[in-house]
Design a protein around this motif. Sequence first.
Motif, PDB file in Angstrom:
ATOM      1  N   VAL A   1       1.522  -2.994  -7.385  1.00  0.00           N
ATOM      2  CA  VAL A   1       0.267  -3.549  -6.872  1.00  0.00           C
ATOM      3  C   VAL A   1      -0.877  -2.550  -7.043  1.00  0.00           C
ATOM      4  N   LEU A   2      -0.639  -1.283  -6.714  1.00  0.00           N
ATOM      5  CA  LEU A   2      -1.713  -0.289  -6.787  1.00  0.00           C
ATOM      6  C   LEU A   2      -2.148  -0.002  -8.224  1.00  0.00           C
TER       7      LEU A   2
ATOM      8  N   ILE B   1      -2.027  -2.097 -10.682  1.00  0.00           N
ATOM      9  CA  ILE B   1      -2.761  -3.295 -11.093  1.00  0.00           C
ATOM     10  C   ILE B   1      -4.184  -3.252 -10.544  1.00  0.00           C
ATOM     11  N   ALA B   2      -4.315  -2.834  -9.288  1.00  0.00           N
ATOM     12  CA  ALA B   2      -5.654  -2.728  -8.685  1.00  0.00           C
ATOM     13  C   ALA B   2      -6.508  -1.694  -9.411  1.00  0.00           C
ATOM     14  N   GLU B   3      -5.859  -0.661  -9.968  1.00  0.00           N
ATOM     15  CA  GLU B   3      -6.571   0.369 -10.723  1.00  0.00           C
ATOM     16  C   GLU B   3      -6.954  -0.092 -12.132  1.00  0.00           C
ATOM     17  N   GLY B   4      -6.417  -1.230 -12.555  1.00  0.00           N
ATOM     18  CA  GLY B   4      -6.654  -1.713 -13.907  1.00  0.00           C
ATOM     19  C   GLY B   4      -5.735  -1.090 -14.938  1.00  0.00           C
TER      20      GLY B   4
ATOM     21  N   ARG C   1      -1.054  -4.895 -15.908  1.00  0.00           N
ATOM     22  CA  ARG C   1      -1.366  -6.314 -15.763  1.00  0.00           C
ATOM     23  C   ARG C   1      -0.157  -7.039 -15.168  1.00  0.00           C
TER      24      ARG C   1
ATOM     25  N   ASP D   1       0.814  -1.218   0.000  1.00  0.00           N
ATOM     26  CA  ASP D   1       0.000   0.000   0.000  1.00  0.00           C
ATOM     27  C   ASP D   1       0.847   1.267   0.000  1.00  0.00           C
TER      28      ASP D   1
ATOM     29  N   THR E   1       1.089   6.215 -11.312  1.00  0.00           N
ATOM     30  CA  THR E   1       0.629   5.291 -12.342  1.00  0.00           C
ATOM     31  C   THR E   1       1.173   5.668 -13.716  1.00  0.00           C
TER      32      THR E   1
END
Length: 302
Positions: A252-253, A255-258, A261, A222, A228
């Motif tokens: 990780v963040l 990727i969580a946002e789309g 990948r 986190d 990004t």
Amino acid sequence: MSRLPVLDGESLRARLPMSAAIEAIHLALRSGLDPSADPARTVVPADHGQILLMPSLTPAHAGVKLVTVTPDNPERGLPRVQGVYLLLDALTLTPQLVLDGAALTAIRTPAVSAAAADLIAVNEASRLVVFGTGPQAWGHIEALRVVRPVSDVTVVGRNGNRVADLVDRCVAAGLRASAGSADAVADADLVACCTTARTPLFDGGKLAPHATVLAIGSHEPDAREVDTATVTRGEVIVEDVPTALREAGDVVLPIAEGALRPEDLIPLTSLARGEKRLDPSTPKLFKSVGMAWQDLAVAARL
């Protein structure tokens, strides 16, 4: 058992030049090493910080680092990171050497970044922007000079006195150096993020197409030092994909946002072994969380 030799930070640096540490990382990457074979870092919460345990094993050696992280220690006049490293013989597991754990980290982390930069950065990279003013900031300046013709350093930090001290240290080492702001990344060939920040340090949209960013400040899912835009504009290289997906908030963040990948992540070993070629027209991000095999590679070099 006879008394173990113990190397403090000064002795460690005297016996292990940064160039030797970088070469130890290069050799480990080319050796067939599987970074995923390391046990996951054990993090034990303490009342005032964390205790980290990092073991690793090769056919010749084993080792384990025990490190403590205490955020309030600098206010007490003590290091934020402290610890010890125990090097063992792999066959008998006999202890062979004890090292200052923080000093080992201060060498191996810049050595890993420099080994990565040697595989990623443009050959003529000379302009470096460093975020942070602590031991890792200076270590990265020192290490990146080994692999690229770094001549110009911009230091970005929150404490004006510490920024001035690092600038003076760079000048004393024969570099052009100055204090700067986050906007300096627009002119950088190399950007080293060596902070405890939990939110992005700069606007990745300002990076030059040939720039290489080295982010080493966090190992928590986190927390992030880069935004990004930095991740999506170019190619992302990591020490180990499963480890990055577990610990590296910088990937990780997004990727969580789309926005990214998991299959977009490039393992550093694939570059070291010539299995992957990078696109020279886009920025590069190397995200490191620090792994036990790196400590072992450098300690075993001794």
